[in-house]
Design an enzyme around this catalytic site. Structure first.
Site, PDB file in Angstrom:
ATOM      1  CG  ASP A  23     -41.681 -72.492 -41.402  1.00 26.66           C
ATOM      2  OD1 ASP A  23     -41.322 -71.556 -40.659  1.00 26.66           O
ATOM      3  OD2 ASP A  23     -41.795 -73.667 -41.008  1.00 26.66           O
ATOM      4  CB  THR A  42     -41.922 -87.268 -35.990  1.00 22.28           C
ATOM      5  OG1 THR A  42     -42.580 -86.711 -34.845  1.00 22.28           O
ATOM      6  CG2 THR A  42     -40.686 -88.020 -35.541  1.00 22.28           C
ATOM      7  CB  ALA A  98     -35.392 -84.140 -36.122  1.00 18.62           C
ATOM      8  N   GLY A 129     -40.400 -82.080 -34.796  1.00 20.02           N
ATOM      9  CA  GLY A 129     -40.653 -80.644 -34.863  1.00 20.02           C
ATOM     10  C   GLY A 129     -42.071 -80.310 -34.475  1.00 20.02           C
ATOM     11  N   GLY A 130     -42.447 -79.072 -34.723  1.00 18.84           N
ATOM     12  CA  GLY A 130     -43.757 -78.587 -34.312  1.00 18.84           C
ATOM     13  C   GLY A 130     -44.903 -79.181 -35.105  1.00 18.84           C
TER      14      GLY A 130
END
Length: 634
Positions: A146, A31, A25, A27-28
């Protein structure tokens, strides 16, 4: 196109140990790949930071510290951190990576996307291990920062784990110079204080977990907007609505969401451990399942379930059902009484079942609805009106200290928790606070206070400060001389106050007092503010009682009150003249010269021999080098 084939990291061995196999995946901030630990021969997950972070030395240092802290956190519901590393090569920026436990399964985001909302019992079941993980982190002094469905992993074997401890903190530090640095993570789950100030603690994680619970119950986050900033603004200025406004939810679950997502951090659960305790108490009193929701199960990818609780089914015989076939073989005479007894018994059973059903319904209504009162809205009402409205709803008002509010006039209700529409047990308390109007502070008199105390006082009123310096004859160095604006000025939070701080008295030019009489010199220096010390010394040039020299010398400056040392002349040093009467002229000369005197010989008869007189006379004290006159006669 298969992105794995074009990913330059796939096939690479990081740190001579972790062979990257495939991308999972992106993400922001990173990886995620699956990799093989060639040393231990096990599958791991490797999270590689994006280059925007990897090229920042400050981020890398912070990332290493946070990774080490997360690695010390060992809990069954926390994704384990195994290793961390940074690898350089000659052609690219550094590769900063984190090696973690590989969890085969999916994320909570996948579950919500697939099923939408879930039953209250299911939602609490999912959140319980999440809170257990966060509670362990909070006990260890770690804050996740988060918490969101993407960071909750649902393993295929039914385990639930929380990932990414510490990464948001490292990214926040790297973005410290950006104006939106506070919007780290998914904005839908950020606590108001994270949006407003960037500050985060255990209560910020509690808020995010409460938003996750809301989303599990309703299928969507509580706030939406056209932009991330619009959503963030709603977190700061709006209360999270009750899940029961979207679907039927037991009152205790509504209360759980309201307490966890309170805008004021002081009214939330103190940490995830306290939240977990409250959740377990709620699970003990709410129905295990909701008939409209079906089974409560944390589904595995293989279709199995971690735990399933099904509804018991009460079956009532239909009226007019045929008699059992065994009745046909019974004797004819007793058949009617037997049938009457059976019919009577059947009616009793049916009545009993009806009564039990009604009792269960009433009990369920009481537990879920009947024992609760809906909180009326008292916002913007006066104290008396708010009190009257809460009394009418069967609730108590718990009055909190008045608070500043820029939108609600002074004397009207500015804060209500639980909010309007929430359900509270009959006779329960609602926290209420009146508005003091817009926050305005009268600038205190800070003159004479040490700088740190003055800045602390301004901070308590949410005022900013800047510092200037000036000399002062009356205020000690390091203390405030004056403020700008002046004391008693009305200021709003964020206004700037200039603190002029004393540097002490201005240094004074040192005058030249050499060759002055001691009294005059001392008077001059004392009048200017100096302290005078003296010592004396012989001097053949400077007259007795006058200043020979000073320290510090003239031409410079010295602080007020500093010491000026003066050396005062005692005049020339005196020595006794040796008596030379009766000595021959040559002998007399040698004695006097040996004593340091000049010699003048007078011979009236142009010849001589013996000293008959001298001046100065023998034994008299005179300065060395004085001329002694001797008279020589036969």
């Amino acid at each position: 196109m298969d992105t794995t084939l074009t990913d330059p990291l796939v096939g690479r061995v990081l740190d001579h140990r972790y062979r990257v196999e495939a991308r999972l995946a992106r993400g922001g901030m990173a990886t995620v790949y699956t990799a093989t630990d060639v040393r231990l021969e096990r599958t791991v997950a490797v999270k590689v930071m994006h280059q925007i972070y990897a090229g920042d030395p400050d981020f890398v240092a912070r990332f290493i510290r946070e990774a080490k802290a997360a690695a010390r956190l060992s809990h069954a519901n926390v994704v384990g951190v195994y290793d961390q590393g940074t690898e350089d090569d000659d052609t690219a920026q550094p590769v900063v990576f984190l090696v973690m436990e590989y969890v085969a399964g999916r994320t909570l985001r996948d579950l919500i996307g697939e099923r939408g909302r879930v039953s209250p019992a299911h939602a609490l079941e999912v959140l319980e291990p999440v809170l257990a993980a966060l509670g362990a982190a909070h006990a260890a002094g770690l804050v996740h920062r988060d918490v969101k469905p993407e960071n909750v992993l649902l393993a295929d074997d039914g385990r639930i784990k929380v990932a990414d401890f510490g990464l948001a903190r490292a990214v926040e530090a790297a973005n410290a110079t950006q104006s939106v640095s506070m919007l780290i993570g998914t904005v839908a789950y950020l606590a108001p204080e994270q949006v407003a100030t960037g500050a985060a603690d255990a209560r910020s994680d509690v808020y995010a977990a409460g938003i996750v619970l809301y989303e599990l119950l309703t299928g969507r986050p509580p706030f939406d907007g056209d932009t991330a900033l619009a959503v963030a603004f709603r977190h700061v200025h709006e209360d999270v609505p009750s899940p029961s406004a979207v679907r039927a939810v037991p009152g205790p679950v509504d209360d759980l969401v309201a307490r966890a997502t309170a805008r004021d951090p002081g009214t939330r659960f103190a940490d995830a451990h306290e939240f977990l305790g409250a959740l377990r108490r709620v699970r003990a009193v709410i129905p295990i399942t909701d008939p409209a929701e079906g089974d409560t199960a944390v589904l595995r990818r293989d279709g199995g379930a971690r735990r399933t609780v099904r509804h018991p089914t009460l079956v009532t015989p239909l009226p007019g059902a045929p008699a059992a076939s065994a009745a046909a073989s019974a004797p004819t005479a007793p058949a009617a009484p037997i049938r009457r007894r059976r019919a009577h018994r059947g009616r009793l059973v049916a009545l009993l079942l009806i009564l039990l059903t009604v009792a269960a319904a009433v009990a369920g209504w009481w537990l879920a609805i009947g024992r609760f009162s809906n909180v009326p809205s008292v916002l913007a009402l006066t104290r008396a009106t708010a009190q009257q409205r809460l009394d009418g709803a069967g609730l108590r008002a718990h009055w909190l200290p008045d608070r500043f509010d820029a939108t609600v006039p002074a004397g009207q209700v500015a804060y209500e928790q639980p909010g309007p529409g929430a359900r509270v047990l009959h006779g329960g308390a609602v926290d209420i606070a009146l508005s003091k109007g817009p926050e305005v502070h009268r600038l205190a008199d800070l003159a004479g206070q040490p700088l740190d105390q003055a800045q602390e006082a301004l901070g308590r009123d949410n005022l900013r400060s800047t510092v200037a310096e000036a000399y002062s004859d009356s205020v000690a160095a390091g203390s405030v001389v004056k403020t700008s604006p002046k004391r008693a000025t009305l200021l709003h939070p964020g206004d700037l106050v200039t603190l002029t701080v004393s540097r002490g008295r201005q240094p004074i030019p040192v005058p030249d007092v050499a060759d002055q009489a001691l009294g005059d010199a001392k008077g001059t220096l004392t009048k200017l503010g100096f302290t005078v010390t003296t010592k004396s010394a012989f001097n053949d040039v400077v007259g007795k009682g006058k200043v020979i020299r000073q320290s510090p010398p003239t031409g410079g400056t010295a602080p007020h009150g500093s010491r000026i040392a003066l050396v005062v002349s005692r005049g020339p040093q005196l020595f006794p003249v040796p008596p030379v009467k009766g000595l021959g002229d040559d002998s007399a000369r040698r004695v006097l010269e040996a004593a340091g005197f000049e010699v003048r010989i007078v011979r009236p008869l142009f010849f001589g021999g013996t000293v008959r007189g001298q001046s100065p006379s023998g034994g008299q004290s005179v300065p060395r080098g004085t001329t002694v006159t001797i008279v020589v006669l036969p």
